[in-house]
Design a protein around this motif. Structure first.
Motif, PDB file in Angstrom:
ATOM      1  N   ILE A 192      -3.661  46.749 -23.567  1.00  0.00           N
ATOM      2  CA  ILE A 192      -3.028  46.130 -22.411  1.00  0.00           C
ATOM      3  C   ILE A 192      -1.526  46.381 -22.498  1.00  0.00           C
ATOM      4  O   ILE A 192      -0.886  46.009 -23.489  1.00  0.00           O
ATOM      5  N   SER A 193      -0.972  47.003 -21.493  1.00  0.00           N
ATOM      6  CA  SER A 193       0.459  47.310 -21.487  1.00  0.00           C
ATOM      7  C   SER A 193       1.274  46.087 -21.097  1.00  0.00           C
ATOM      8  O   SER A 193       0.775  45.166 -20.428  1.00  0.00           O
ATOM      9  N   GLY A 194       2.518  46.097 -21.483  1.00  0.00           N
ATOM     10  CA  GLY A 194       3.404  44.997 -21.117  1.00  0.00           C
ATOM     11  C   GLY A 194       3.604  44.894 -19.621  1.00  0.00           C
ATOM     12  O   GLY A 194       3.720  43.784 -19.080  1.00  0.00           O
ATOM     13  N   GLN A 195       3.634  46.033 -18.915  1.00  0.00           N
ATOM     14  CA  GLN A 195       3.819  46.003 -17.469  1.00  0.00           C
ATOM     15  C   GLN A 195       2.636  45.342 -16.771  1.00  0.00           C
ATOM     16  O   GLN A 195       2.808  44.618 -15.793  1.00  0.00           O
ATOM     17  N   THR A 196       1.431  45.576 -17.285  1.00  0.00           N
ATOM     18  CA  THR A 196       0.249  44.917 -16.718  1.00  0.00           C
ATOM     19  C   THR A 196       0.366  43.409 -16.851  1.00  0.00           C
ATOM     20  O   THR A 196       0.062  42.653 -15.914  1.00  0.00           O
ATOM     21  N   LEU A 197       0.829  42.948 -18.014  1.00  0.00           N
ATOM     22  CA  LEU A 197       1.016  41.507 -18.207  1.00  0.00           C
ATOM     23  C   LEU A 197       2.090  40.969 -17.272  1.00  0.00           C
ATOM     24  O   LEU A 197       1.974  39.851 -16.754  1.00  0.00           O
ATOM     25  N   TRP A 198       3.149  41.760 -17.055  1.00  0.00           N
ATOM     26  CA  TRP A 198       4.182  41.349 -16.112  1.00  0.00           C
ATOM     27  C   TRP A 198       3.602  41.174 -14.709  1.00  0.00           C
ATOM     28  O   TRP A 198       3.905  40.191 -14.017  1.00  0.00           O
ATOM     29  N   VAL A 199       2.790  42.124 -14.277  1.00  0.00           N
ATOM     30  CA  VAL A 199       2.196  42.057 -12.943  1.00  0.00           C
ATOM     31  C   VAL A 199       1.325  40.816 -12.810  1.00  0.00           C
ATOM     32  O   VAL A 199       1.445  40.049 -11.837  1.00  0.00           O
ATOM     33  N   LEU A 200       0.461  40.582 -13.791  1.00  0.00           N
ATOM     34  CA  LEU A 200      -0.435  39.431 -13.728  1.00  0.00           C
ATOM     35  C   LEU A 200       0.333  38.121 -13.799  1.00  0.00           C
ATOM     36  O   LEU A 200       0.039  37.175 -13.054  1.00  0.00           O
ATOM     37  N   ALA A 201       1.346  38.059 -14.680  1.00  0.00           N
ATOM     38  CA  ALA A 201       2.102  36.813 -14.849  1.00  0.00           C
ATOM     39  C   ALA A 201       2.917  36.489 -13.602  1.00  0.00           C
ATOM     40  O   ALA A 201       2.891  35.354 -13.099  1.00  0.00           O
ATOM     41  N   VAL A 202       3.636  37.492 -13.086  1.00  0.00           N
ATOM     42  CA  VAL A 202       4.471  37.245 -11.907  1.00  0.00           C
ATOM     43  C   VAL A 202       3.609  36.917 -10.697  1.00  0.00           C
ATOM     44  O   VAL A 202       3.940  36.022  -9.907  1.00  0.00           O
ATOM     45  N   SER A 203       2.497  37.627 -10.528  1.00  0.00           N
ATOM     46  CA  SER A 203       1.608  37.349  -9.405  1.00  0.00           C
ATOM     47  C   SER A 203       1.056  35.927  -9.482  1.00  0.00           C
ATOM     48  O   SER A 203       1.030  35.198  -8.477  1.00  0.00           O
ATOM     49  N   SER A 204       0.625  35.520 -10.673  1.00  0.00           N
ATOM     50  CA  SER A 204       0.087  34.163 -10.836  1.00  0.00           C
ATOM     51  C   SER A 204       1.164  33.112 -10.575  1.00  0.00           C
ATOM     52  O   SER A 204       0.914  32.113  -9.880  1.00  0.00           O
ATOM     53  N   LEU A 205       2.358  33.334 -11.132  1.00  0.00           N
ATOM     54  CA  LEU A 205       3.443  32.375 -10.919  1.00  0.00           C
ATOM     55  C   LEU A 205       3.819  32.288  -9.441  1.00  0.00           C
ATOM     56  O   LEU A 205       4.097  31.196  -8.921  1.00  0.00           O
ATOM     57  N   LEU A 206       3.822  33.422  -8.750  1.00  0.00           N
ATOM     58  CA  LEU A 206       4.189  33.417  -7.341  1.00  0.00           C
ATOM     59  C   LEU A 206       3.142  32.693  -6.505  1.00  0.00           C
ATOM     60  O   LEU A 206       3.482  31.937  -5.582  1.00  0.00           O
ATOM     61  N   ILE A 207       1.879  32.898  -6.833  1.00  0.00           N
ATOM     62  CA  ILE A 207       0.824  32.189  -6.100  1.00  0.00           C
ATOM     63  C   ILE A 207       0.930  30.685  -6.330  1.00  0.00           C
ATOM     64  O   ILE A 207       0.816  29.882  -5.392  1.00  0.00           O
ATOM     65  N   VAL A 208       1.183  30.280  -7.581  1.00  0.00           N
ATOM     66  CA  VAL A 208       1.363  28.854  -7.873  1.00  0.00           C
ATOM     67  C   VAL A 208       2.594  28.304  -7.163  1.00  0.00           C
ATOM     68  O   VAL A 208       2.569  27.200  -6.589  1.00  0.00           O
ATOM     69  N   ALA A 209       3.693  29.090  -7.148  1.00  0.00           N
ATOM     70  CA  ALA A 209       4.915  28.647  -6.473  1.00  0.00           C
ATOM     71  C   ALA A 209       4.685  28.500  -4.968  1.00  0.00           C
ATOM     72  O   ALA A 209       5.178  27.539  -4.353  1.00  0.00           O
ATOM     73  N   LEU A 210       3.929  29.424  -4.388  1.00  0.00           N
ATOM     74  CA  LEU A 210       3.626  29.305  -2.965  1.00  0.00           C
ATOM     75  C   LEU A 210       2.780  28.071  -2.685  1.00  0.00           C
ATOM     76  O   LEU A 210       2.999  27.366  -1.688  1.00  0.00           O
ATOM     77  N   TYR A 211       1.830  27.781  -3.565  1.00  0.00           N
ATOM     78  CA  TYR A 211       1.008  26.582  -3.397  1.00  0.00           C
ATOM     79  C   TYR A 211       1.882  25.326  -3.443  1.00  0.00           C
ATOM     80  O   TYR A 211       1.746  24.426  -2.596  1.00  0.00           O
ATOM     81  N   GLN A 212       2.775  25.257  -4.427  1.00  0.00           N
ATOM     82  CA  GLN A 212       3.666  24.107  -4.528  1.00  0.00           C
ATOM     83  C   GLN A 212       4.588  24.016  -3.313  1.00  0.00           C
ATOM     84  O   GLN A 212       4.889  22.923  -2.817  1.00  0.00           O
ATOM     85  N   PHE A 213       5.036  25.185  -2.833  1.00  0.00           N
ATOM     86  CA  PHE A 213       5.913  25.198  -1.662  1.00  0.00           C
ATOM     87  C   PHE A 213       5.211  24.613  -0.441  1.00  0.00           C
ATOM     88  O   PHE A 213       5.777  23.785   0.284  1.00  0.00           O
ATOM     89  N   PHE A 214       3.965  25.009  -0.213  1.00  0.00           N
ATOM     90  CA  PHE A 214       3.243  24.529   0.963  1.00  0.00           C
ATOM     91  C   PHE A 214       2.786  23.088   0.818  1.00  0.00           C
ATOM     92  O   PHE A 214       2.621  22.381   1.812  1.00  0.00           O
ATOM     93  N   GLU A 215       2.580  22.632  -0.412  1.00  0.00           N
ATOM     94  CA  GLU A 215       2.066  21.286  -0.625  1.00  0.00           C
ATOM     95  C   GLU A 215       3.158  20.232  -0.747  1.00  0.00           C
ATOM     96  O   GLU A 215       2.949  19.083  -0.361  1.00  0.00           O
ATOM     97  N   ARG A 216       4.328  20.607  -1.267  1.00  0.00           N
ATOM     98  CA  ARG A 216       5.297  19.593  -1.677  1.00  0.00           C
ATOM     99  C   ARG A 216       6.647  19.662  -0.978  1.00  0.00           C
ATOM    100  O   ARG A 216       7.463  18.765  -1.152  1.00  0.00           O
ATOM    101  N   THR A 217       6.924  20.723  -0.231  1.00  0.00           N
ATOM    102  CA  THR A 217       8.222  20.829   0.424  1.00  0.00           C
ATOM    103  C   THR A 217       8.095  20.620   1.929  1.00  0.00           C
ATOM    104  O   THR A 217       7.031  20.874   2.513  1.00  0.00           O
ATOM    105  N   LEU A 218       9.173  20.172   2.529  1.00  0.00           N
ATOM    106  CA  LEU A 218       9.172  19.901   3.960  1.00  0.00           C
ATOM    107  C   LEU A 218       8.976  21.187   4.756  1.00  0.00           C
ATOM    108  O   LEU A 218       8.208  21.225   5.725  1.00  0.00           O
ATOM    109  N   TYR A 219       9.674  22.248   4.343  1.00  0.00           N
ATOM    110  CA  TYR A 219       9.536  23.512   5.062  1.00  0.00           C
ATOM    111  C   TYR A 219       8.126  24.073   4.921  1.00  0.00           C
ATOM    112  O   TYR A 219       7.567  24.647   5.865  1.00  0.00           O
ATOM    113  N   GLY A 220       7.540  23.933   3.737  1.00  0.00           N
ATOM    114  CA  GLY A 220       6.176  24.405   3.546  1.00  0.00           C
ATOM    115  C   GLY A 220       5.187  23.658   4.418  1.00  0.00           C
ATOM    116  O   GLY A 220       4.289  24.252   5.030  1.00  0.00           O
TER     117      GLY A 220
END
Length: 343
Positions: A192-220
Protein backbone atom coordinates in the motif's frame (compact mmCIF):
# COMPACT_ATOMS: atom_id res chain seq x y z
CA UNK A 1 -6.38 -14.09 -4.37
CA UNK A 2 -3.36 -11.77 -4.49
CA UNK A 3 -4.54 -10.31 -7.79
CA UNK A 4 -8.05 -9.90 -6.38
CA UNK A 5 -6.68 -8.02 -3.35
CA UNK A 6 -4.58 -5.71 -5.54
CA UNK A 7 -7.56 -4.98 -7.80
CA UNK A 8 -9.74 -4.42 -4.74
CA UNK A 9 -7.24 -1.89 -3.40
CA UNK A 10 -7.26 -0.01 -6.71
CA UNK A 11 -11.05 -0.15 -6.83
CA UNK A 12 -11.47 1.26 -3.33
CA UNK A 13 -8.96 4.05 -4.03
CA UNK A 14 -10.74 5.04 -7.23
CA UNK A 15 -14.11 4.60 -5.57
CA UNK A 16 -13.15 7.08 -2.84
CA UNK A 17 -12.58 9.77 -5.48
CA UNK A 18 -15.75 8.83 -7.35
CA UNK A 19 -17.65 9.04 -4.05
CA UNK A 20 -16.53 12.63 -3.50
CA UNK A 21 -17.52 13.62 -7.02
CA UNK A 22 -20.85 11.80 -6.72
CA UNK A 23 -21.63 13.64 -3.47
CA UNK A 24 -20.85 16.96 -5.16
CA UNK A 25 -23.07 16.13 -8.14
CA UNK A 26 -25.96 15.09 -5.89
CA UNK A 27 -25.56 18.24 -3.78
CA UNK A 28 -25.51 20.61 -6.76
CA UNK A 29 -28.52 18.97 -8.41
CA UNK A 30 -30.54 18.81 -5.20
CA UNK A 31 -30.02 22.49 -4.38
CA UNK A 32 -29.91 24.15 -7.81
CA UNK A 33 -31.34 21.52 -10.25
CA UNK A 34 -28.09 21.87 -12.23
CA UNK A 35 -26.45 18.70 -13.58
CA UNK A 36 -22.87 19.75 -12.91
CA UNK A 37 -21.23 18.26 -16.00
CA UNK A 38 -18.18 20.50 -15.66
CA UNK A 39 -17.28 18.92 -12.31
CA UNK A 40 -14.54 16.99 -14.10
CA UNK A 41 -12.91 20.16 -15.38
CA UNK A 42 -12.40 21.31 -11.79
CA UNK A 43 -10.59 18.00 -11.19
CA UNK A 44 -8.29 18.62 -14.16
CA UNK A 45 -7.83 22.32 -13.34
CA UNK A 46 -6.85 21.46 -9.76
CA UNK A 47 -4.27 18.86 -10.79
CA UNK A 48 -2.77 20.87 -13.66
CA UNK A 49 -2.70 24.15 -11.73
CA UNK A 50 -0.63 22.42 -9.04
CA UNK A 51 1.63 20.95 -11.74
CA UNK A 52 2.21 24.40 -13.27
CA UNK A 53 3.11 25.82 -9.85
CA UNK A 54 5.57 23.01 -9.24
CA UNK A 55 7.06 23.66 -12.68
CA UNK A 56 7.82 27.26 -11.71
CA UNK A 57 5.12 28.80 -13.94
CA UNK A 58 2.30 31.13 -12.95
CA UNK A 59 -0.82 29.00 -13.54
CA UNK A 60 -3.01 30.34 -16.31
CA UNK A 61 -6.12 29.64 -14.23
CA UNK A 62 -5.37 32.71 -12.10
CA UNK A 63 -6.02 34.86 -15.18
CA UNK A 64 -9.38 33.16 -15.64
CA UNK A 65 -10.11 33.90 -11.98
CA UNK A 66 -9.22 37.55 -12.52
CA UNK A 67 -11.40 37.90 -15.64
CA UNK A 68 -14.40 36.30 -13.95
CA UNK A 69 -13.80 38.45 -10.87
CA UNK A 70 -13.87 41.60 -12.99
CA UNK A 71 -17.20 40.53 -14.52
CA UNK A 72 -18.74 39.73 -11.14
CA UNK A 73 -17.51 43.03 -9.72
CA UNK A 74 -18.97 44.92 -12.67
CA UNK A 75 -22.38 43.27 -12.21
CA UNK A 76 -22.76 43.14 -8.43
CA UNK A 77 -20.66 46.22 -7.64
CA UNK A 78 -22.59 48.49 -9.98
CA UNK A 79 -25.90 47.14 -8.66
CA UNK A 80 -24.82 47.83 -5.09
CA UNK A 81 -23.72 51.37 -5.97
CA UNK A 82 -27.03 52.08 -7.71
CA UNK A 83 -28.78 50.94 -4.52
CA UNK A 84 -26.56 53.19 -2.41
CA UNK A 85 -24.84 50.25 -0.69
CA UNK A 86 -21.26 51.48 -0.75
CA UNK A 87 -20.03 49.01 1.86
CA UNK A 88 -21.47 46.06 -0.04
CA UNK A 89 -19.90 47.33 -3.27
CA UNK A 90 -16.53 47.50 -1.51
CA UNK A 91 -16.97 43.94 -0.20
CA UNK A 92 -17.83 42.70 -3.70
CA UNK A 93 -14.74 44.38 -5.14
CA UNK A 94 -12.58 43.01 -2.34
CA UNK A 95 -13.60 39.39 -2.81
CA UNK A 96 -13.83 39.36 -6.59
CA UNK A 97 -11.18 41.84 -7.71
CA UNK A 98 -8.65 42.57 -4.95
CA UNK A 99 -8.35 38.90 -3.98
CA UNK A 100 -7.46 37.65 -7.52
CA UNK A 101 -4.99 40.53 -7.95
CA UNK A 102 -3.33 39.74 -4.62
CA UNK A 103 -3.18 36.06 -5.52
CA UNK A 104 -1.63 36.90 -8.88
CA UNK A 105 1.00 39.06 -7.15
CA UNK A 106 1.85 36.22 -4.76
CA UNK A 107 2.17 33.65 -7.54
CA UNK A 108 4.24 35.97 -9.73
CA UNK A 109 6.46 37.31 -6.95
CA UNK A 110 7.29 34.22 -4.92
CA UNK A 111 9.25 31.11 -5.95
CA UNK A 112 6.14 28.95 -5.56
CA UNK A 113 7.90 25.82 -6.79
CA UNK A 114 10.23 26.03 -3.78
CA UNK A 115 7.45 26.35 -1.22
CA UNK A 116 6.27 23.36 0.87
CA UNK A 117 3.74 21.07 -0.80
CA UNK A 118 1.00 22.02 1.68
CA UNK A 119 1.35 25.70 0.71
CA UNK A 120 1.26 24.80 -2.98
CA UNK A 121 -1.94 22.82 -2.46
CA UNK A 122 -3.54 25.72 -0.56
CA UNK A 123 -2.59 28.14 -3.33
CA UNK A 124 -4.03 25.74 -5.90
CA UNK A 125 -7.33 25.57 -4.04
CA UNK A 126 -7.23 29.35 -3.63
CA UNK A 127 -7.06 29.73 -7.41
CA UNK A 128 -9.49 27.06 -8.58
CA UNK A 129 -12.21 26.93 -5.90
CA UNK A 130 -13.48 30.55 -6.25
CA UNK A 131 -14.22 29.81 -9.91
CA UNK A 132 -17.22 27.78 -8.70
CA UNK A 133 -19.31 30.54 -7.07
CA UNK A 134 -18.23 32.99 -9.77
CA UNK A 135 -19.48 30.56 -12.40
CA UNK A 136 -22.82 30.30 -10.61
CA UNK A 137 -23.13 34.08 -10.41
CA UNK A 138 -22.33 34.67 -14.07
CA UNK A 139 -23.94 31.68 -15.76
CA UNK A 140 -26.66 30.18 -13.57
CA UNK A 141 -28.01 32.87 -11.26
CA UNK A 142 -29.67 34.86 -14.07
CA UNK A 143 -31.53 31.71 -15.22
CA UNK A 144 -31.99 30.02 -11.84
CA UNK A 145 -35.71 29.46 -12.42
CA UNK A 146 -35.29 28.07 -15.94
CA UNK A 147 -36.31 24.46 -16.74
CA UNK A 148 -33.82 21.69 -16.04
CA UNK A 149 -33.24 21.20 -19.78
CA UNK A 150 -32.06 24.80 -20.18
CA UNK A 151 -29.73 24.43 -17.21
CA UNK A 152 -28.39 21.20 -18.72
CA UNK A 153 -27.66 22.94 -22.03
CA UNK A 154 -25.76 25.67 -20.18
CA UNK A 155 -23.76 23.01 -18.32
CA UNK A 156 -22.83 21.30 -21.59
CA UNK A 157 -21.74 24.64 -23.06
CA UNK A 158 -19.62 25.41 -19.99
CA UNK A 159 -18.06 21.94 -20.10
CA UNK A 160 -17.01 22.43 -23.73
CA UNK A 161 -15.71 25.91 -22.97
CA UNK A 162 -13.67 24.76 -19.99
CA UNK A 163 -12.17 21.86 -21.96
CA UNK A 164 -11.10 24.31 -24.67
CA UNK A 165 -9.66 26.70 -22.10
CA UNK A 166 -7.87 23.77 -20.47
CA UNK A 167 -6.14 22.98 -23.76
CA UNK A 168 -5.18 26.66 -24.08
CA UNK A 169 -3.98 26.95 -20.49
CA UNK A 170 -2.16 23.65 -19.99
CA UNK A 171 -1.41 22.33 -23.47
CA UNK A 172 -1.99 18.82 -24.80
CA UNK A 173 0.74 17.16 -22.73
CA UNK A 174 -0.21 15.29 -19.59
CA UNK A 175 1.17 16.16 -16.16
CA UNK A 176 1.82 14.21 -12.99
CA UNK A 177 2.81 15.69 -9.64
CA UNK A 178 5.08 14.20 -6.94
CA UNK A 179 3.41 12.01 -4.35
CA UNK A 180 2.52 13.48 -0.97
CA UNK A 181 4.53 10.68 0.63
CA UNK A 182 7.08 8.17 -0.63
CA UNK A 183 6.24 5.72 2.14
CA UNK A 184 4.91 2.25 1.39
CA UNK A 185 3.54 -0.46 3.67
CA UNK A 186 3.42 -4.21 3.19
CA UNK A 187 0.16 -5.82 4.24
CA UNK A 188 0.51 -9.50 3.41
CA UNK A 189 0.67 -9.74 -0.40
CA UNK A 190 -0.35 -6.09 -0.74
CA UNK A 191 1.96 -3.10 -0.95
CA UNK A 192 0.00 0.00 0.00
CA UNK A 193 1.56 3.29 -1.09
CA UNK A 194 1.51 6.41 1.02
CA UNK A 195 -0.44 8.27 -1.68
CA UNK A 196 -3.21 5.65 -1.54
CA UNK A 197 -3.48 6.20 2.21
CA UNK A 198 -3.60 9.95 1.62
CA UNK A 199 -6.47 9.53 -0.84
CA UNK A 200 -8.46 7.29 1.50
CA UNK A 201 -7.77 9.43 4.58
CA UNK A 202 -8.58 12.77 2.96
CA UNK A 203 -11.69 11.38 1.26
CA UNK A 204 -12.97 9.91 4.53
CA UNK A 205 -12.23 13.10 6.47
CA UNK A 206 -13.96 15.21 3.82
CA UNK A 207 -17.05 13.02 3.85
CA UNK A 208 -17.19 13.23 7.66
CA UNK A 209 -16.65 17.01 7.51
CA UNK A 210 -19.47 17.37 4.99
CA UNK A 211 -21.75 15.32 7.23
CA UNK A 212 -20.93 17.53 10.22
CA UNK A 213 -21.41 20.62 8.06
CA UNK A 214 -24.90 19.58 6.98
CA UNK A 215 -25.93 18.35 10.42
CA UNK A 216 -24.51 20.98 12.76
CA UNK A 217 -24.04 24.30 10.96
CA UNK A 218 -26.63 26.88 10.02
CA UNK A 219 -25.44 27.12 6.43
CA UNK A 220 -25.46 23.35 6.08
CA UNK A 221 -29.03 23.13 7.36
CA UNK A 222 -29.99 25.92 4.98
CA UNK A 223 -28.62 23.90 2.06
CA UNK A 224 -30.48 20.82 3.26
CA UNK A 225 -33.69 22.82 3.50
CA UNK A 226 -33.17 24.20 -0.01
CA UNK A 227 -32.53 20.69 -1.34
CA UNK A 228 -35.74 19.37 0.26
CA UNK A 229 -38.01 22.25 -0.71
CA UNK A 230 -36.64 25.25 -2.60
CA UNK A 231 -39.85 27.29 -2.38
CA UNK A 232 -40.33 26.57 1.32
CA UNK A 233 -36.72 27.47 2.07
CA UNK A 234 -37.12 30.76 0.22
CA UNK A 235 -40.28 31.55 2.21
CA UNK A 236 -38.33 30.92 5.41
CA UNK A 237 -35.76 33.56 4.43
CA UNK A 238 -33.04 31.33 2.97
CA UNK A 239 -31.49 33.09 -0.01
CA UNK A 240 -31.48 30.84 -3.10
CA UNK A 241 -28.58 32.91 -4.46
CA UNK A 242 -26.47 32.25 -1.36
CA UNK A 243 -27.42 28.56 -1.45
CA UNK A 244 -26.38 28.31 -5.10
CA UNK A 245 -23.04 30.03 -4.58
CA UNK A 246 -22.24 27.97 -1.49
CA UNK A 247 -23.15 24.77 -3.32
CA UNK A 248 -20.90 25.60 -6.26
CA UNK A 249 -18.13 26.54 -3.83
CA UNK A 250 -18.33 23.11 -2.19
CA UNK A 251 -18.50 21.33 -5.57
CA UNK A 252 -15.47 23.25 -6.88
CA UNK A 253 -13.57 22.52 -3.66
CA UNK A 254 -14.32 18.80 -3.90
CA UNK A 255 -13.35 18.73 -7.58
CA UNK A 256 -10.09 20.65 -7.16
CA UNK A 257 -9.07 18.64 -4.08
CA UNK A 258 -9.83 15.38 -5.92
CA UNK A 259 -7.58 16.51 -8.76
CA UNK A 260 -4.77 17.30 -6.34
CA UNK A 261 -5.15 13.86 -4.73
CA UNK A 262 -5.08 11.81 -7.93
CA UNK A 263 -2.41 13.84 -9.77
CA UNK A 264 0.44 11.74 -8.27
CA UNK A 265 -1.37 8.48 -9.12
CA UNK A 266 -2.26 9.00 -12.78
CA UNK A 267 -1.26 11.34 -15.58
CA UNK A 268 -3.79 14.14 -15.94
CA UNK A 269 -4.55 15.76 -19.30
CA UNK A 270 -6.68 18.82 -19.96
CA UNK A 271 -9.68 16.61 -20.80
CA UNK A 272 -9.10 13.78 -18.32
CA UNK A 273 -11.54 15.13 -15.77
CA UNK A 274 -14.62 14.51 -17.89
CA UNK A 275 -14.25 10.72 -17.84
CA UNK A 276 -13.54 10.74 -14.10
CA UNK A 277 -16.58 12.90 -13.38
CA UNK A 278 -18.71 10.73 -15.66
CA UNK A 279 -18.00 7.75 -13.41
CA UNK A 280 -18.94 9.88 -10.43
CA UNK A 281 -22.14 10.71 -12.33
CA UNK A 282 -22.89 6.97 -12.70
CA UNK A 283 -22.57 6.67 -8.93
CA UNK A 284 -24.84 9.70 -8.46
CA UNK A 285 -27.44 8.12 -10.76
CA UNK A 286 -27.32 4.96 -8.64
CA UNK A 287 -28.25 7.23 -5.74
CA UNK A 288 -31.06 8.76 -7.80
CA UNK A 289 -29.36 12.19 -7.67
CA UNK A 290 -30.88 12.43 -4.20
CA UNK A 291 -29.33 9.96 -1.73
CA UNK A 292 -25.83 10.69 -0.48
CA UNK A 293 -25.16 7.30 1.19
CA UNK A 294 -26.41 5.34 -1.84
CA UNK A 295 -24.33 7.52 -4.15
CA UNK A 296 -21.21 6.84 -2.05
CA UNK A 297 -21.97 3.10 -2.09
CA UNK A 298 -22.50 3.29 -5.85
CA UNK A 299 -19.11 5.00 -6.21
CA UNK A 300 -17.38 2.09 -4.47
CA UNK A 301 -19.22 -0.34 -6.75
CA UNK A 302 -18.12 1.65 -9.80
CA UNK A 303 -14.51 1.72 -8.58
CA UNK A 304 -14.40 -2.03 -7.91
CA UNK A 305 -16.15 -2.86 -11.17
CA UNK A 306 -13.70 -0.71 -13.09
CA UNK A 307 -10.68 -2.31 -11.40
CA UNK A 308 -11.77 -5.90 -12.05
CA UNK A 309 -12.95 -5.08 -15.58
CA UNK A 310 -9.55 -3.55 -16.37
CA UNK A 311 -7.98 -6.92 -15.52
CA UNK A 312 -10.43 -9.27 -17.21
CA UNK A 313 -11.43 -7.13 -20.20
CA UNK A 314 -9.32 -3.98 -20.29
CA UNK A 315 -10.50 -2.99 -23.77
CA UNK A 316 -14.11 -2.88 -22.55
CA UNK A 317 -13.71 -1.57 -19.00
CA UNK A 318 -15.35 1.78 -19.77
CA UNK A 319 -18.22 0.06 -21.57
CA UNK A 320 -18.77 -2.26 -18.61
CA UNK A 321 -18.76 0.61 -16.12
CA UNK A 322 -21.17 2.80 -18.06
CA UNK A 323 -23.44 -0.14 -18.88
CA UNK A 324 -24.11 -0.31 -15.13
CA UNK A 325 -26.32 2.74 -15.52
CA UNK A 326 -28.83 0.92 -17.76
CA UNK A 327 -30.28 -1.56 -15.22
CA UNK A 328 -30.29 1.16 -12.58
CA UNK A 329 -32.32 3.51 -14.77
CA UNK A 330 -34.62 0.67 -15.83
CA UNK A 331 -35.26 -0.33 -12.23
CA UNK A 332 -35.90 3.26 -11.18
CA UNK A 333 -38.25 3.88 -14.09
CA UNK A 334 -40.30 0.83 -13.13
CA UNK A 335 -40.48 1.81 -9.46
CA UNK A 336 -41.09 5.55 -9.72
CA UNK A 337 -44.11 7.53 -10.81
CA UNK A 338 -43.72 10.32 -13.34
CA UNK A 339 -43.50 13.79 -11.78
CA UNK A 340 -43.80 16.97 -13.76
CA UNK A 341 -41.09 19.53 -13.11
CA UNK A 342 -43.63 22.09 -11.89
CA UNK A 343 -44.64 19.72 -9.10
Amino acid sequence: MEIALILGQDGITNGAIYALLALALVLVFAVTRVIFIQQGEFVAYGALTLAMMQGGTVPATVWLLLVMGVLVTALDGSAALRAGQVRRAAAVAGWNLVYPLALLAVLAGLPVNELPLAVQVLLTLGVVVPLGPMMYRLMYQPIASAPVLILLIVSVALHITMVGLGLLFFGAEGQRTPAFSDASFDLGPLMISGQTLWVLAVSSLLIVALYQFFERTLYGKALRATAINRVGARLMGISPTLAGKLTFFLAAFIGALSGVLIAPITTIYYDTGFLIALKGFVAAIIGGLASYPVAALGALIVGLLEAFASFWASAYKEVIVFTLIIPVLLWRSLNSRHVEEEE
